[in-house]
Design an enzyme around this catalytic site. Sequence first.
Site, PDB file in Angstrom:
ATOM      1  N   LYS A   1      88.097  27.111  75.319  1.00  0.00           N
ATOM      2  CA  LYS A   1      88.725  28.430  75.481  1.00  0.00           C
ATOM      3  C   LYS A   1      89.524  28.438  76.767  1.00  0.00           C
ATOM      4  O   LYS A   1      89.018  28.026  77.806  1.00  0.00           O
ATOM      5  CB  LYS A   1      87.645  29.498  75.616  1.00  0.00           C
ATOM      6  CG  LYS A   1      87.193  30.128  74.333  1.00  0.00           C
ATOM      7  CD  LYS A   1      86.488  31.441  74.676  1.00  0.00           C
ATOM      8  CE  LYS A   1      85.422  31.838  73.681  1.00  0.00           C
ATOM      9  NZ  LYS A   1      84.488  32.809  74.263  1.00  0.00           N
TER      10      LYS A   1
ATOM     11  N   HIS B   1      79.820  45.073  83.903  1.00  0.00           N
ATOM     12  CA  HIS B   1      79.032  43.920  84.374  1.00  0.00           C
ATOM     13  C   HIS B   1      78.387  44.233  85.718  1.00  0.00           C
ATOM     14  O   HIS B   1      77.213  43.947  85.941  1.00  0.00           O
ATOM     15  CB  HIS B   1      79.934  42.682  84.537  1.00  0.00           C
ATOM     16  CG  HIS B   1      80.551  42.187  83.269  1.00  0.00           C
ATOM     17  ND1 HIS B   1      81.890  41.881  83.160  1.00  0.00           N
ATOM     18  CD2 HIS B   1      80.018  41.948  82.036  1.00  0.00           C
ATOM     19  CE1 HIS B   1      82.138  41.452  81.930  1.00  0.00           C
ATOM     20  NE2 HIS B   1      81.031  41.487  81.234  1.00  0.00           N
TER      21      HIS B   1
ATOM     22  N   SER C   1      85.686  43.252  78.557  1.00  0.00           N
ATOM     23  CA  SER C   1      86.647  42.340  79.186  1.00  0.00           C
ATOM     24  C   SER C   1      87.924  42.276  78.360  1.00  0.00           C
ATOM     25  O   SER C   1      89.026  42.213  78.899  1.00  0.00           O
ATOM     26  CB  SER C   1      86.043  40.941  79.322  1.00  0.00           C
ATOM     27  OG  SER C   1      84.977  40.962  80.224  1.00  0.00           O
TER      28      SER C   1
END
Length: 151
Positions: free
Chosen positions: A42, A18, A129
């Site tokens: 989530k 990222h 991730s």
Amino acid sequence: MSKIALFPGSFDPFTKGHADIVERGSFMFDQVIIGIGINSNKTRFFEIDLMIDLINKAFEHRPNVSVQLYSNLTASFAKEIGANYLLRGLRNTTDFEYENSIAQANKHINGNLETVFLITSPHLAYISSTIVRELYKHGQDISDFVPYKIQ
Ligand code: ADP
């Protein structure tokens, strides 16, 4: 008109992959806003306030990079902050399939929004991730994968 790009994602956690996209984007746009999308369905693993702090520290040297939270649609949030560009990273064909449809949908919702893709730097292409989270959960040192120090 200043060119503002929104780099949206969950960033659970924010990785060196990222960071590479943001860094490269910071030379292309006047401002890059990292948007951490909050999805109420989530649960996150890494606490959001901690992630904001860590990202801010990692980009102290880039005054045109900042972090914001959002919980509405990405295209609506982009409009809200005056971003005409969405910045996304592409690692592989799986990313492409997914990104292609999201970009079309976003364009449909907000006609002024252009999605700009940067191809991952090859040495970071395998980082996700999900993998970093798994390593961290199992007590592995993740400092090779994230642009900040975390215990
Ligand atoms: P999302 O919840 O949208 O999948 P992510 O936090 O996983 O959010 O990723 C946000 C953006 O970063 C996406 O465009 C994704 O393709 C890109 N990205 C993720 N990992 C990397 C990497 N290692 N290199 C380059 N781009 C990446």
